[in-house]
Write a protein that holds these residues in place. Structure first.
Motif, mmCIF file in Angstrom:
data_model
loop_
_atom_site.group_PDB
_atom_site.id
_atom_site.type_symbol
_atom_site.label_atom_id
_atom_site.label_comp_id
_atom_site.label_asym_id
_atom_site.label_seq_id
_atom_site.Cartn_x
_atom_site.Cartn_y
_atom_site.Cartn_z
ATOM 1 N N PHE A 166 0.858 -1.195 0.000
ATOM 2 C CA PHE A 166 0.000 0.000 0.000
ATOM 3 C C PHE A 166 0.886 1.234 0.000
ATOM 4 O O PHE A 166 2.086 1.158 0.229
ATOM 5 C CB PHE A 166 -0.971 0.014 1.198
ATOM 6 N N GLU A 167 0.259 2.378 -0.257
ATOM 7 C CA GLU A 167 1.044 3.616 -0.192
ATOM 8 C C GLU A 167 0.257 4.737 0.473
ATOM 9 O O GLU A 167 -0.979 4.693 0.551
ATOM 10 C CB GLU A 167 1.576 4.046 -1.558
ATOM 11 N N VAL A 168 1.010 5.704 0.975
ATOM 12 C CA VAL A 168 0.429 6.893 1.590
ATOM 13 C C VAL A 168 1.048 8.092 0.879
ATOM 14 O O VAL A 168 2.267 8.245 0.870
ATOM 15 C CB VAL A 168 0.733 6.956 3.109
ATOM 16 N N ASN A 169 0.200 8.908 0.282
ATOM 17 C CA ASN A 169 0.693 10.100 -0.419
ATOM 18 C C ASN A 169 0.777 11.282 0.539
ATOM 19 O O ASN A 169 0.074 11.332 1.552
ATOM 20 C CB ASN A 169 -0.229 10.437 -1.588
ATOM 21 N N GLU A 170 1.631 12.209 0.195
ATOM 22 C CA GLU A 170 1.817 13.388 1.048
ATOM 23 C C GLU A 170 0.485 14.120 1.256
ATOM 24 O O GLU A 170 -0.291 14.311 0.327
ATOM 25 C CB GLU A 170 2.831 14.334 0.389
ATOM 26 N N GLY A 171 0.211 14.471 2.511
ATOM 27 C CA GLY A 171 -0.995 15.231 2.831
ATOM 28 C C GLY A 171 -2.235 14.403 3.090
ATOM 29 O O GLY A 171 -3.289 14.947 3.434
ATOM 30 N N GLU A 172 -2.130 13.079 2.937
ATOM 31 C CA GLU A 172 -3.293 12.215 3.143
ATOM 32 C C GLU A 172 -3.442 11.769 4.601
ATOM 33 O O GLU A 172 -2.478 11.755 5.360
ATOM 34 C CB GLU A 172 -3.164 10.928 2.305
ATOM 35 N N ILE A 173 -4.676 11.364 4.928
ATOM 36 C CA ILE A 173 -4.907 10.488 6.082
ATOM 37 C C ILE A 173 -5.314 9.150 5.491
ATOM 38 O O ILE A 173 -6.306 9.060 4.751
ATOM 39 C CB ILE A 173 -6.039 11.004 7.001
ATOM 40 N N VAL A 174 -4.529 8.129 5.769
ATOM 41 C CA VAL A 174 -4.833 6.776 5.302
ATOM 42 C C VAL A 174 -5.034 5.901 6.529
ATOM 43 O O VAL A 174 -4.272 5.990 7.498
ATOM 44 C CB VAL A 174 -3.695 6.221 4.410
ATOM 45 N N THR A 175 -6.071 5.079 6.506
ATOM 46 C CA THR A 175 -6.337 4.221 7.663
ATOM 47 C C THR A 175 -6.268 2.743 7.297
ATOM 48 O O THR A 175 -6.639 2.354 6.177
ATOM 49 C CB THR A 175 -7.696 4.563 8.308
ATOM 50 N N LEU A 176 -5.769 1.957 8.219
ATOM 51 C CA LEU A 176 -5.819 0.487 8.133
ATOM 52 C C LEU A 176 -6.851 0.032 9.148
ATOM 53 O O LEU A 176 -6.726 0.331 10.334
ATOM 54 C CB LEU A 176 -4.466 -0.144 8.483
ATOM 55 N N ILE A 177 -7.891 -0.654 8.681
ATOM 56 C CA ILE A 177 -8.887 -1.175 9.618
ATOM 57 C C ILE A 177 -8.948 -2.690 9.515
ATOM 58 O O ILE A 177 -8.535 -3.285 8.515
ATOM 59 C CB ILE A 177 -10.285 -0.549 9.405
ATOM 60 N N GLY A 178 -9.468 -3.308 10.563
ATOM 61 C CA GLY A 178 -9.573 -4.763 10.589
ATOM 62 C C GLY A 178 -9.790 -5.233 12.009
ATOM 63 O O GLY A 178 -9.648 -4.454 12.954
ATOM 64 N N ALA A 179 -10.135 -6.497 12.145
ATOM 65 C CA ALA A 179 -10.402 -7.050 13.463
ATOM 66 C C ALA A 179 -9.102 -7.170 14.265
ATOM 67 O O ALA A 179 -7.999 -7.024 13.720
ATOM 68 C CB ALA A 179 -11.048 -8.430 13.321
ATOM 69 N N ASN A 180 -9.227 -7.444 15.557
ATOM 70 C CA ASN A 180 -8.063 -7.750 16.386
ATOM 71 C C ASN A 180 -7.292 -8.899 15.766
ATOM 72 O O ASN A 180 -7.892 -9.894 15.357
ATOM 73 C CB ASN A 180 -8.520 -8.170 17.796
ATOM 74 N N GLY A 181 -5.963 -8.770 15.697
ATOM 75 C CA GLY A 181 -5.157 -9.865 15.160
ATOM 76 C C GLY A 181 -5.055 -9.874 13.648
ATOM 77 O O GLY A 181 -4.480 -10.786 13.068
ATOM 78 N N ALA A 182 -5.601 -8.827 12.993
ATOM 79 C CA ALA A 182 -5.556 -8.786 11.523
ATOM 80 C C ALA A 182 -4.162 -8.432 11.001
ATOM 81 O O ALA A 182 -3.848 -8.663 9.841
ATOM 82 C CB ALA A 182 -6.573 -7.789 10.990
#
Length: 235
Positions: free
Chosen positions: A24-40
């Motif tokens: 995955f990538e995060v571009n300058e100025g972004e808010i990027v989130t990783l979501i998932g269950a516990n242990g993901a």
């Protein structure tokens, strides 16, 4: 060019294959989130990017420079800060001393100015600057952990479960601060169990299941995605 680029990351805990080839990538100025269950694998991903865990395969680049094999403190110097799960503040030190510890990679020339910027974001910390950090409330400790991370002038701030264990009104405050930081130019990679809040502030999101990215989209798309709603949004 992406500010942060993660490619084909494989991470093991002993024989357990925790992260399975994620990119995955995060571009300058972004808010990027990783979501998932516990242990993901969300926290494992952040800890690997920050240099605290060593991947078996894959690459991590910040501003086009590989971070693999770089010690964690040098990664901080290159412009990345991690606000860890569980806050991990220095319990026996005062609020102000914790903030000073966050600046240890700098030369100290802007120390007071930087502390004042943190106090501007978190006025509660200024009121309690002499207080022993271990005696702060959970919300105040989270503010301190974020303030300490900001002391290193990060170009990208990684936040691991910033709302964990906090009352709803404090969760709102923390997310308001995340938006404010982003509007002031800080790029943010956010790991958060409160998927509703995370996706509502994020430009983009990635959904992790058992170490793999299974869905990606804008924050808005994921908020309205049926399978994401069922799994993470109670709908």
């Amino acid at each position: 060019m992406a500010l942060l680029k993660v490619s084909g990351l494989d991470v093991y805990y002993g024989s357990i294959h925790a992260i399975k080839g994620i990119s995955f990538e995060v571009n300058e100025g972004e808010i990027v989130t990783l979501i998932g269950a516990n242990g993901a694998g969300k926290s494992t991903t952040l800890n690997t990017i920050a240099g605290l865990l060593k991947p078996r395969l894959g690459s991590v680049e910040l501003n086009g420079v590989s971070l693999l094999g770089t010690p964690a403190h040098k990664i901080v110097k290159q412009g990345m800060a991690l606000c860890p799960e569980g806050r991990r503040i220095f319990q026996q030190l005062t609020v102000k001393e914790n903030l000073e510890m966050g600046a240890y990679t700098g030369d100290g020339s802007t120390l007071n100015e930087d502390i004042n910027k943190v106090y501007d974001l978190f006025p509660r910390l200024q009121e309690r600057y002499k207080q022993i950090a271990g005696t702060l409330s959970g919300g105040e400790q989270q503010m301190l952990a974020m303030g300490r991370a900001l002391m290193s002038h990060p170009s990208i701030l990684m936040l691991d479960e910033p709302s964990m264990g906090l009352a709803p009104i404090l969760v709102e405050q923390i997310f308001d601060i995340i938006k404010r930081l982003n509007s002031q130019g800080t790029t943010i990679l956010l790991v958060e169990q409160n998927a509703q809040m995370a996706l509502s502030v994020a430009n983009r999101g990635y959904v992790l299941e058992t170490g793999r990215i299974v869905t990606t989209g804008t924050g808005k798309e994921l908020l309205h995605n049926d399978s994401v709603r069922k799994a993470y949004l109670g709908g």
